[in-house]
Structures are given as structure tokens and as C-alpha cells.
Design a protein around this motif. Structure first.
Motif, short mmCIF file in Angstrom:
data_model
loop_
_atom_site.label_atom_id
_atom_site.label_comp_id
_atom_site.label_asym_id
_atom_site.label_seq_id
_atom_site.Cartn_x
_atom_site.Cartn_y
_atom_site.Cartn_z
N ARG A 13 12.65 7.91 -6.49
CA ARG A 13 12.19 8.35 -5.17
C ARG A 13 10.72 8.01 -4.99
NH1 ARG A 13 9.32 12.20 -2.92
NH2 ARG A 13 9.91 13.15 -0.91
N ALA A 14 9.92 8.27 -6.01
CA ALA A 14 8.48 7.99 -5.93
C ALA A 14 8.22 6.50 -5.77
CB ALA A 14 7.78 8.52 -7.17
N SER A 15 9.01 5.68 -6.45
CA SER A 15 8.82 4.23 -6.34
C SER A 15 9.15 3.74 -4.94
CB SER A 15 9.67 3.50 -7.38
OG SER A 15 11.05 3.55 -7.06
N ILE A 16 10.15 4.36 -4.31
CA ILE A 16 10.49 3.99 -2.93
C ILE A 16 9.36 4.38 -1.99
CG2 ILE A 16 12.07 4.47 -1.00
CD1 ILE A 16 14.28 4.89 -3.12
N VAL A 17 8.84 5.58 -2.17
CA VAL A 17 7.74 6.04 -1.32
C VAL A 17 6.53 5.14 -1.50
CG1 VAL A 17 6.11 7.92 -0.91
CG2 VAL A 17 8.54 8.43 -1.25
N ASP A 18 6.21 4.77 -2.74
CA ASP A 18 5.07 3.89 -2.99
C ASP A 18 5.26 2.54 -2.31
OD1 ASP A 18 3.78 5.78 -4.50
OD2 ASP A 18 4.40 4.96 -6.43
N ALA A 19 6.46 2.00 -2.38
CA ALA A 19 6.74 0.73 -1.72
C ALA A 19 6.60 0.86 -0.21
CB ALA A 19 8.14 0.25 -2.09
N ALA A 20 7.07 1.98 0.31
CA ALA A 20 7.00 2.20 1.76
C ALA A 20 5.56 2.33 2.24
CB ALA A 20 7.79 3.45 2.13
N VAL A 21 4.71 2.91 1.41
CA VAL A 21 3.29 3.03 1.77
C VAL A 21 2.72 1.66 2.12
CG1 VAL A 21 0.99 3.47 0.82
CG2 VAL A 21 2.78 5.16 0.52
N GLY A 22 2.98 0.68 1.27
CA GLY A 22 2.47 -0.65 1.53
C GLY A 22 3.05 -1.26 2.80
N CYS A 23 4.34 -1.03 3.02
CA CYS A 23 4.99 -1.58 4.22
C CYS A 23 4.43 -0.96 5.49
CB CYS A 23 6.49 -1.35 4.14
SG CYS A 23 7.34 -2.24 2.81
N PHE A 24 4.36 0.36 5.52
CA PHE A 24 3.87 1.03 6.72
C PHE A 24 2.40 0.72 6.98
CE2 PHE A 24 7.36 4.25 5.82
CZ PHE A 24 8.14 3.86 6.89
N PHE A 52 16.88 8.59 1.00
CA PHE A 52 16.34 8.91 2.31
C PHE A 52 17.32 8.48 3.40
CE2 PHE A 52 12.61 8.21 -0.42
CZ PHE A 52 11.91 9.39 -0.21
N PRO A 53 17.66 9.38 4.33
CA PRO A 53 18.64 9.03 5.35
C PRO A 53 18.12 8.09 6.42
CG PRO A 53 17.80 11.24 5.73
CD PRO A 53 17.25 10.79 4.40
N THR A 54 16.80 8.10 6.66
CA THR A 54 16.22 7.29 7.73
C THR A 54 14.83 6.78 7.33
OG1 THR A 54 15.11 9.16 8.77
CG2 THR A 54 17.36 8.69 9.51
N LYS A 55 14.37 5.78 8.07
CA LYS A 55 13.00 5.28 7.90
C LYS A 55 11.99 6.39 8.17
CE LYS A 55 11.16 2.83 11.22
NZ LYS A 55 10.81 1.71 12.14
N ARG A 56 12.27 7.18 9.17
CA ARG A 56 11.37 8.28 9.53
C ARG A 56 11.25 9.27 8.37
NH1 ARG A 56 11.81 13.37 11.34
NH2 ARG A 56 10.29 14.19 12.84
N ALA A 57 12.35 9.52 7.67
CA ALA A 57 12.32 10.45 6.54
C ALA A 57 11.40 9.93 5.43
CB ALA A 57 13.72 10.67 6.00
N ILE A 58 11.39 8.61 5.25
CA ILE A 58 10.51 8.03 4.24
C ILE A 58 9.06 8.18 4.67
CG2 ILE A 58 9.96 5.97 2.91
CD1 ILE A 58 12.74 4.89 3.66
N PHE A 59 8.79 7.90 5.92
CA PHE A 59 7.42 8.02 6.44
C PHE A 59 6.94 9.46 6.30
CE2 PHE A 59 4.27 8.38 9.90
CZ PHE A 59 3.45 7.31 9.58
N THR A 60 7.79 10.41 6.65
CA THR A 60 7.43 11.81 6.53
C THR A 60 7.18 12.20 5.08
OG1 THR A 60 8.72 12.39 8.50
CG2 THR A 60 8.24 14.17 6.96
N ALA A 61 7.98 11.65 4.17
CA ALA A 61 7.83 11.97 2.75
C ALA A 61 6.46 11.58 2.22
CB ALA A 61 8.93 11.28 1.94
N ILE A 62 5.91 10.49 2.74
CA ILE A 62 4.57 10.07 2.30
C ILE A 62 3.57 11.20 2.51
CG2 ILE A 62 2.65 8.51 2.80
CD1 ILE A 62 4.76 6.40 3.59
#
Length: 204
Positions: A13-24, A52-62
């Protein structure tokens, strides 16, 4: 029945969030796709939606994860033997987060998202309130120890201290060549002159 290893689940989960940080940070919330995040994280879409069910959920998780880390930092600081040094160190550390290339862009993107998403805006307000509460505890402890001007109300002071951290982020957004160590030193000087008793030596 397959069992889930909590440590492995948290790490993925943390690795996904870290990857998403760079994307966003690079493309913003609206232009980032789940496919972008999957590529950055090196996972399939099926794996992504398992966490994560949605892109928004990932953004919120950050931002929920960051708030949890900040809360833990503040809680540890509140137990420090020297509350004044703990306050200075926490503020310096939080302001220093702008050294991460993604932080400033993410903060700006969060502000944009909050303007169009009431639920996310409430999360931002809660996070800000929790930061101010934690800072107020540190200010209060330092005041009780006689290390801060007794005429300064902890909650009000915490609001101004949080504002100084926000100001550092704004400075970094406007000046990509910001000399962070120099700015952090100035921030500490401002805190000393704002909060310390008049009779206390500067920097003490």
C-alpha cells in the motif's frame, strides 16, 4: 482461505501511495490516471484496486497518511524533556518538507482539489486543526516550563506558527531556488523573537 500478511499489505500500500505522489505532483489530480499510477508502482490494475477503489481514494490516502505521520511526530515531541527545543525542531522539520520536490506541487494540487470537493476540503480542515492542536500542546508545555512568554495564548500562537509553515510552502512555490537552510534559520529566529520571554537570550 488465503491469509493476508499485514506487513506485506502495508508495504505494498505504501509503495502505491509513494508512486502516486510522483504522478499527482507531475500531472495533477485531474490528468493523472490509474494507469499512470499502476505503471509507476509496477502493478496491474487488479492489484491497484485491491488496495484502493478509486484514484480519489489514493489521493486522499496521501494526505491522511501524512497527517498520521505528523500526529506521531507531534505526540513524540510533546513527551520531550525540553518542550521549547521540541517545538523549534518540529516546526523546522515540517517547514523543511518543502525540500522534497513533490511536496509544494502536491500542496497546491490539494488546494485545487479542496475547492471542488467538499469532503476533501473537510479532510484538509481536520488535518490543519490537528496540526494546530499538536503545536498548541507544545506551546502550552513550554509556557508551563517558563520557556515561553506567559502572555501568549497557546492556541492562538499555534495558529501563527502553523501560518509560518504555510508561508514557507508559499515561498518555495514562488522561488524554486529557495535557500532552505537559510530560510529555516530565519524561521527559528522569528519563533524565538515571537514566543520567548523578553528577558531570555536569543536562541536560548
Amino acid at each position: 482461505m488465503r491469509t493476508v500478511d499485514p506487513a506485506k499489505h502495508a508495504a505494498k500500500r505504501a509503495s502505491i501511495v509513494d508512486a502516486a505522489v510522483g504522478c499527482f505532483a507531475e500531472k495533477g489530480f485531474e490528468r493523472t490516471t490509474t494507469a499512470d499510477i499502476c505503471r509507476a508502482a509496477g502493478i496491474s490494475s487488479g492489484s491497484l484496486f485491491h488496495y484502493f477503489p478509486t484514484k480519489r481514494a489514493i489521493f486522499t490516502a496521501i494526505f491522511t497518511d501524512d497527517a498520521a505521520a505528523t500526529a506521531a511526530r507531534l505526540e513524540a515531541a510533546a513527551k520531550a524533556e525540553d518542550p521549547w527545543k521540541a517545538l523549534l525542531d518540529v516546526v523546522t522539520d515540517l517547514a523543511g518538507q518543502v525540500a522534497h520536490p513533490a511536496v509544494v506541487r502536491l500542496v497546491l494540487e490539494a488546494a485545487a482539489q479542496a475547492a471542488r470537493d467538499d469532503e476533501f476540503a473537510e479532510l484538509v480542515r481536520r488535518n490543519d486543526g490537528a496540526l494546530r492542536d499538536g503545536l498548541a500542546v507544545l506551546v502550552g508545555r513550554a509556557a508551563e516550563a517558563g520557556l515561553i512568554d506567559p502572555g501568549v495564548a497557546p492556541r492562538a500562537a499555534a495558529g501563527w506558527v502553523a501560518g509560518l509553515i504555510d508561508a514557507m510552502i508559499s515561498r518555495a512555490a514562488l522561488d524554486p531556488d529557495l535557500d532552505l537552510p537559510a530560510e529555516q534559520a530565519i524561521l527559528r529566529t522569528i519563533l524565538v523573537r515571537f514566543l520567548r520571554p523578553v528577558s531570555a537570550p536569543d536562541g536560548a
